[in-house]
Design a protein around this motif. Structure first.
Motif, PDB file in Angstrom:
ATOM      1  N   MET A  76       0.846  -1.176   0.000  1.00 55.09           N
ATOM      2  CA  MET A  76       0.000   0.000   0.000  1.00 55.09           C
ATOM      3  C   MET A  76       0.886   1.230   0.000  1.00 55.09           C
ATOM      4  SD  MET A  76      -2.790   1.397   2.813  1.00 55.09           S
ATOM      5  CE  MET A  76      -4.118   0.335   2.356  1.00 55.09           C
ATOM      6  N   THR A  77       0.509   2.219  -0.829  1.00 61.45           N
ATOM      7  CA  THR A  77       1.194   3.503  -0.796  1.00 61.45           C
ATOM      8  C   THR A  77       0.400   4.440   0.109  1.00 61.45           C
ATOM      9  OG1 THR A  77       0.039   4.270  -2.776  1.00 61.45           O
ATOM     10  CG2 THR A  77       2.190   3.201  -3.099  1.00 61.45           C
ATOM     11  N   PHE A  78       1.045   5.551   0.490  1.00 58.92           N
ATOM     12  CA  PHE A  78       0.455   6.451   1.481  1.00 58.92           C
ATOM     13  C   PHE A  78       0.854   7.886   1.146  1.00 58.92           C
ATOM     14  CE2 PHE A  78       0.917   8.757   5.503  1.00 58.92           C
ATOM     15  CZ  PHE A  78      -0.325   8.526   6.089  1.00 58.92           C
ATOM     16  N   ARG A  79      -0.078   8.820   1.327  1.00 56.12           N
ATOM     17  CA  ARG A  79       0.212  10.230   1.070  1.00 56.12           C
ATOM     18  C   ARG A  79      -0.610  11.105   2.004  1.00 56.12           C
ATOM     19  NH1 ARG A  79      -0.844  14.196  -4.097  1.00 56.12           N
ATOM     20  NH2 ARG A  79      -3.000  14.055  -3.474  1.00 56.12           N
ATOM     21  N   VAL A  80       0.012  12.199   2.469  1.00 57.89           N
ATOM     22  CA  VAL A  80      -0.695  13.242   3.202  1.00 57.89           C
ATOM     23  C   VAL A  80      -0.825  14.421   2.242  1.00 57.89           C
ATOM     24  CG1 VAL A  80      -0.633  14.841   5.159  1.00 57.89           C
ATOM     25  CG2 VAL A  80       0.203  12.500   5.432  1.00 57.89           C
ATOM     26  N   ALA A  81      -2.028  14.940   2.136  1.00 61.01           N
ATOM     27  CA  ALA A  81      -2.287  16.046   1.219  1.00 61.01           C
ATOM     28  C   ALA A  81      -3.118  17.113   1.918  1.00 61.01           C
ATOM     29  CB  ALA A  81      -3.016  15.532  -0.020  1.00 61.01           C
ATOM     30  N   ALA A  82      -3.020  18.340   1.424  1.00 60.57           N
ATOM     31  CA  ALA A  82      -3.791  19.461   1.961  1.00 60.57           C
ATOM     32  C   ALA A  82      -4.649  20.038   0.841  1.00 60.57           C
ATOM     33  CB  ALA A  82      -2.851  20.525   2.525  1.00 60.57           C
ATOM     34  N   TYR A  83      -5.923  20.304   1.150  1.00 62.89           N
ATOM     35  CA  TYR A  83      -6.871  20.788   0.150  1.00 62.89           C
ATOM     36  C   TYR A  83      -7.541  22.064   0.627  1.00 62.89           C
ATOM     37  CZ  TYR A  83      -6.191  16.087  -1.535  1.00 62.89           C
ATOM     38  OH  TYR A  83      -5.623  14.932  -1.983  1.00 62.89           O
ATOM     39  N   GLY A  84      -7.745  22.989  -0.294  1.00 62.05           N
ATOM     40  CA  GLY A  84      -8.398  24.245   0.020  1.00 62.05           C
ATOM     41  C   GLY A  84      -9.831  24.262  -0.464  1.00 62.05           C
ATOM     42  N   VAL A  85     -10.737  24.577   0.442  1.00 64.54           N
ATOM     43  CA  VAL A  85     -12.130  24.815   0.078  1.00 64.54           C
ATOM     44  C   VAL A  85     -12.267  26.332   0.023  1.00 64.54           C
ATOM     45  CG1 VAL A  85     -14.549  24.473   0.696  1.00 64.54           C
ATOM     46  CG2 VAL A  85     -12.857  22.700   1.239  1.00 64.54           C
ATOM     47  N   CYS A  86     -12.299  26.855  -1.201  1.00 59.37           N
ATOM     48  CA  CYS A  86     -12.365  28.294  -1.428  1.00 59.37           C
ATOM     49  C   CYS A  86     -13.790  28.630  -1.861  1.00 59.37           C
ATOM     50  CB  CYS A  86     -11.384  28.718  -2.516  1.00 59.37           C
ATOM     51  SG  CYS A  86      -9.683  28.219  -2.216  1.00 59.37           S
ATOM     52  N   LEU A  87     -14.488  29.389  -1.036  1.00 58.88           N
ATOM     53  CA  LEU A  87     -15.888  29.721  -1.298  1.00 58.88           C
ATOM     54  C   LEU A  87     -16.042  31.207  -1.569  1.00 58.88           C
ATOM     55  CD1 LEU A  87     -17.482  27.640   1.602  1.00 58.88           C
ATOM     56  CD2 LEU A  87     -17.200  26.960  -0.794  1.00 58.88           C
ATOM     57  N   ASP A  97       4.703  22.257   6.441  1.00 61.02           N
ATOM     58  CA  ASP A  97       3.480  22.354   7.233  1.00 61.02           C
ATOM     59  C   ASP A  97       2.287  22.285   6.277  1.00 61.02           C
ATOM     60  OD1 ASP A  97       1.176  23.854   8.556  1.00 61.02           O
ATOM     61  OD2 ASP A  97       2.633  23.778  10.199  1.00 61.02           O
ATOM     62  N   PRO A  98       1.225  21.534   6.606  1.00 58.75           N
ATOM     63  CA  PRO A  98       0.057  21.462   5.724  1.00 58.75           C
ATOM     64  C   PRO A  98      -0.565  22.822   5.412  1.00 58.75           C
ATOM     65  CG  PRO A  98      -0.040  19.709   7.335  1.00 58.75           C
ATOM     66  CD  PRO A  98       1.103  20.598   7.740  1.00 58.75           C
ATOM     67  N   VAL A  99      -0.504  23.780   6.352  1.00 62.48           N
ATOM     68  CA  VAL A  99      -1.031  25.131   6.079  1.00 62.48           C
ATOM     69  C   VAL A  99      -0.242  25.774   4.944  1.00 62.48           C
ATOM     70  CG1 VAL A  99      -1.274  27.468   7.030  1.00 62.48           C
ATOM     71  CG2 VAL A  99      -2.024  25.502   8.358  1.00 62.48           C
ATOM     72  N   ASP A 100       1.070  25.610   4.966  1.00 62.35           N
ATOM     73  CA  ASP A 100       1.902  26.144   3.891  1.00 62.35           C
ATOM     74  C   ASP A 100       1.651  25.398   2.586  1.00 62.35           C
ATOM     75  OD1 ASP A 100       3.062  27.965   5.682  1.00 62.35           O
ATOM     76  OD2 ASP A 100       4.661  26.552   6.203  1.00 62.35           O
ATOM     77  N   ALA A 101       1.430  24.088   2.683  1.00 61.02           N
ATOM     78  CA  ALA A 101       1.186  23.279   1.492  1.00 61.02           C
ATOM     79  C   ALA A 101      -0.084  23.710   0.769  1.00 61.02           C
ATOM     80  CB  ALA A 101       1.101  21.799   1.856  1.00 61.02           C
ATOM     81  N   VAL A 102      -1.149  23.977   1.511  1.00 63.25           N
ATOM     82  CA  VAL A 102      -2.409  24.317   0.849  1.00 63.25           C
ATOM     83  C   VAL A 102      -2.319  25.671   0.142  1.00 63.25           C
ATOM     84  CG1 VAL A 102      -3.679  25.401   2.780  1.00 63.25           C
ATOM     85  CG2 VAL A 102      -4.916  24.135   1.021  1.00 63.25           C
ATOM     86  N   THR A 103      -1.644  26.640   0.743  1.00 62.74           N
ATOM     87  CA  THR A 103      -1.528  27.938   0.064  1.00 62.74           C
ATOM     88  C   THR A 103      -0.554  27.851  -1.110  1.00 62.74           C
ATOM     89  OG1 THR A 103       0.079  28.694   1.726  1.00 62.74           O
ATOM     90  CG2 THR A 103      -2.235  29.329   2.043  1.00 62.74           C
TER      91      THR A 103
END
Length: 155
Positions: A1-12, A43-49
């Motif tokens: 199994m592969t594994f990944r951490v990702a960050a996504y932006g919900v821009c409304l 940092d995930p916050v930096d990743a999403v921006t």
């Protein structure tokens, strides 16, 4: 199994959500949220921006953590042909500037402010439904029921 951490932006923006079209190697396209893999030590916050800027040309600021989602993609449909787990960290992101444009050297194109009423008619990643459910419900646990895959909703 592969594994990944990702960050996504919900821009409304009122009754619209910012989506990007993902181009698969097979040539198929799927609408998804701006975002992607968290790099080692990032940092995930930096990743999403960073991802928002790379994929849409937009600048943004994180307003709040919406939640975390874990999903396992079966080997038959995973890109590498092996079972894959994606841990997605979802943030509410306010777009503060920039100019919409496609990713310069990537797999996402056509960033579009999409009316919420049209989302259900799009071929889209389950990430879209998960992010919107988190933004609409703001669950105290930061978790919503997994989005069923099928029809227009893809892994």
């Amino acid at each position: 199994m592969t594994f990944r951490v990702a960050a996504y932006g919900v821009c409304l923006d009122h009754d619209r959500v910012l989506l990007v079209r993902h181009l698969a190697e097979s040539g198929e396209t799927t609408w998804t949220l701006p975002g992607g893999g968290v790099e080692q030590g990032e940092d995930p916050v930096d990743a999403v921006t960073r991802e928002l800027s790379e994929e849409t040309g937009s600048d943004g600021v994180v307003e709040r953590l919406l939640g975390v989602d874990s999903r396992v993609i079966p080997a038959l449909v995973a890109h590498a042909g092996v079972e894959h787990q994606n841990i997605g960290v979802f943030y509410l992101v306010r777009v503060t500037g920039g100019r919409l444009r496609a990713e310069l050297s990537g797999a996402t194109v056509e960033p579009t402010w999409t009316p919420m009423s049209e989302v259900t008619y799009l071929r889209r990643s389950s990430l879209v439904d998960t992010g919107l459910a988190l933004a609409q419900n703001l669950p105290a646990t930061g978790h919503v029921t997994s989005t069923p895959v099928g029809g227009l909703i893809q892994h």
